[in-house]
Design a protein around this motif. Structure first.
Motif, PDB file in Angstrom:
ATOM      1  N   VAL A 299      39.934  37.001  42.566  1.00  0.00           N
ATOM      2  CA  VAL A 299      40.191  38.316  43.162  1.00  0.00           C
ATOM      3  C   VAL A 299      40.345  39.314  42.028  1.00  0.00           C
ATOM      4  O   VAL A 299      41.145  39.108  41.112  1.00  0.00           O
TER       5      VAL A 299
ATOM      6  N   ALA B  18      39.566  33.362  48.239  1.00  0.00           N
ATOM      7  CA  ALA B  18      38.659  33.658  47.120  1.00  0.00           C
ATOM      8  C   ALA B  18      38.953  32.793  45.897  1.00  0.00           C
ATOM      9  O   ALA B  18      40.101  32.420  45.643  1.00  0.00           O
TER      10      ALA B  18
ATOM     11  N   ILE C   4      36.164  38.435  45.290  1.00  0.00           N
ATOM     12  CA  ILE C   4      36.461  39.682  46.002  1.00  0.00           C
ATOM     13  C   ILE C   4      36.832  40.742  44.969  1.00  0.00           C
ATOM     14  O   ILE C   4      37.790  40.569  44.206  1.00  0.00           O
TER      15      ILE C   4
ATOM     16  N   ASN D   8      41.351  43.091  41.513  1.00  0.00           N
ATOM     17  CA  ASN D   8      41.826  44.373  42.035  1.00  0.00           C
ATOM     18  C   ASN D   8      41.562  45.415  40.965  1.00  0.00           C
ATOM     19  O   ASN D   8      42.376  45.653  40.091  1.00  0.00           O
TER      20      ASN D   8
ATOM     21  N   ASN E 163      37.867  44.522  44.795  1.00  0.00           N
ATOM     22  CA  ASN E 163      38.331  45.647  45.614  1.00  0.00           C
ATOM     23  C   ASN E 163      39.587  46.212  44.960  1.00  0.00           C
ATOM     24  O   ASN E 163      40.410  45.472  44.440  1.00  0.00           O
TER      25      ASN E 163
ATOM     26  N   ASP F 205      41.743  37.522  50.535  1.00  0.00           N
ATOM     27  CA  ASP F 205      42.046  37.140  49.144  1.00  0.00           C
ATOM     28  C   ASP F 205      42.449  35.665  48.997  1.00  0.00           C
ATOM     29  O   ASP F 205      42.036  35.012  48.029  1.00  0.00           O
TER      30      ASP F 205
ATOM     31  N   PRO G 180      44.371  44.767  47.715  1.00  0.00           N
ATOM     32  CA  PRO G 180      44.252  43.420  48.288  1.00  0.00           C
ATOM     33  C   PRO G 180      43.567  43.438  49.655  1.00  0.00           C
ATOM     34  O   PRO G 180      43.573  44.455  50.345  1.00  0.00           O
ATOM     35  N   THR G 181      42.929  42.309  50.021  1.00  0.00           N
ATOM     36  CA  THR G 181      42.335  42.171  51.354  1.00  0.00           C
ATOM     37  C   THR G 181      42.901  40.899  51.996  1.00  0.00           C
ATOM     38  O   THR G 181      43.446  40.036  51.303  1.00  0.00           O
TER      39      THR G 181
END
Ligand code: NAD
Ligand code: ZN
Length: 243
Positions: free
Chosen positions: A229, A226, A214, A231, A216, A223, A219-220
Motif C-alpha cells: 500500500v 494488498a 494500492i 499512501n 492512493n 488495503d 487509505p482504502t
C-alpha cells in the motif's frame, strides 16, 4: 523489502486499474475528496434522465457549462508513465473507471483501455448507439435550448457514460475480468475502491494469485488485501519508476 519497482520488475503481465485520482493532477476534481464533485452537486440517475425532460436539460446544462472540467484537460505525468509501461509491454491493459479519455490521449492504444463507466467526451443514442460529437450538440442546446435527440431513430441521446442506475457495459466487464485473471500484478491507482462492481477487480486479481498494489493518497477499504500500500501522490510516485 517489497517496493513498487521490484514488483513491476518481477511481474510478467501487469494490469493497471485507475480511478478519478489519476486525473486530479490534470485539474479534474475527483468525487470523494474534500471539495470533490459530490460536495457540490448530486448525480443524476439513469432512470431520471430517461424519464424526465427536465433532468435531461439539467444534465446537458452541467455538461455544456463545463463545470466538471472533463473535456479539454490534458494527461499528466501519471498517465504518461502508464502509457510508457504499456508501450514497454509490461502492462497488458488499463482498466479505468474514468470517463475523461486521458489514458487514450496519453498514447495508450484504444484496444488496451477498458472503460468501465464509459466516456464523457462524446455522446450516443441510447437506442441505436449512433455516435454524436459534443461540439455538434452544444450550439443547438446553448442557443436554442434543444435537448439532443437521435436524428436516425428519434431515441434519447446521452453522454456515453454509465450513470448510476444504468447497467454496466457487458463487453467491457468481460474484457476487464479476462485481463484481471491473466495478470500477475494488479496496480490499483487513485481509486477510493468503494464503487462496485469496479472495485471487485482488485479482489478478483488477488484471489487469483496476482500481487496487488494500492496507490492512493488515503487509505482504502481494500488495503488489508494488498501486498503493498502506497499512501502517496500518484504523479511523483509513478515518475520515480525506472522502466
Ligand atoms: P473517487 O473520487 O472515489 O476516489 C479517488 C481517490 O483518489 C480518493 O481516494 C483520493 O484520495 C485519491 N486521490 C486523488 N488525487 C490523488 C493524487 N494526486 N494522488 C494520490 N491519490 C489521489 O474516484 P473513483 O474511485 O474513481 O470513483 C469515482 C467514480 O467517479 C468513478 O466511477 C468515475 O467514473 C467517476 N469520476 C471520474 C472522473 C474522471 O473521469 N476523471 C472524475 C470524477 C469522477
Ligand atoms: Zn438512434
Amino acid at each position: 523489502m517489497l517496493t513498487l519497482q521490484n514488483l513491476v520488475d518481477e511481474a510478467t503481465r501487469t494490469v493497471v486499474f485507475t480511478g478519478a485520482g489519476i486525473s486530479t493532477e490534470s485539474g479534474i476534481p475527483d468525487f470523494r475528496s474534500p471539495g470533490g464533485v459530490w460536495t457540490k452537486m448530486k448525480p443524476i440517475y439513469f432512470q431520471d434522465f430517461v424519464g424526465s425532460e427536465e433532468m435531461r436539460r439539467e444534465a446537458w446544462r452541467r455538461r455544456f457549462e463545463g463545470g466538471d472540467k472533463l473535456v479539454g484537460s490534458k494527461p499528466n505525468k501519471g498517465h504518461a508513465v502508464i502509457a510508457d509501461l504499456v508501450t514497454a509491454g509490461k502492462v497488458s491493459h488499463v482498466i479505468t473507471q474514468n470517463i475523461d479519455n486521458l489514458h487514450q490521449d496519453s498514447g495508450v492504444p484504444e484496444d488496451k483501455v477498458i472503460e468501465l463507466h464509459g466516456n464523457a467526451t462524446y455522446a450516443h443514442c441510447l437506442d441505436c448507439k449512433e455516435r454524436y460529437e459534443l461540439e455538434d450538440l452544444r450550439a443547438p442546446f446553448v442557443e436554442e435550448g434543444i435537448i439532443p435527440m437521435c436524428k436516425s431513430c428519434g431515441g434519447i441521446v446521452k453522454s456515453a457514460t454509465i450513470s448510476f442506475g444504468q447497467p454496466m457495459p457487458e463487453w467491457e466487464m468481460l474484457q476487464a475480468e479476462e485481463a484481471t485473471l491473466a495478470c500477475d500484478l494488479f496496480l490499483a491507482i487513485g481509486s477510493s475502491l468503494v464503487v462496485y462492481p469496479a472495485a471487485g477487480f482488485p479482489i478478483l486479481a488477488k484471489k487469483n494469485g496476482a500481487r496487488l498494489v494500492i496507490l492512493n493518497r488515503e487509505p482504502t477499504e481494500l488495503d488489508p488485501y494488498a501486498d503493498l500500500v502506497l499512501n502517496a501522490e500518484i504523479g511523483p510516485t509513478l515518475s520515480a519508476l525506472t522502466l
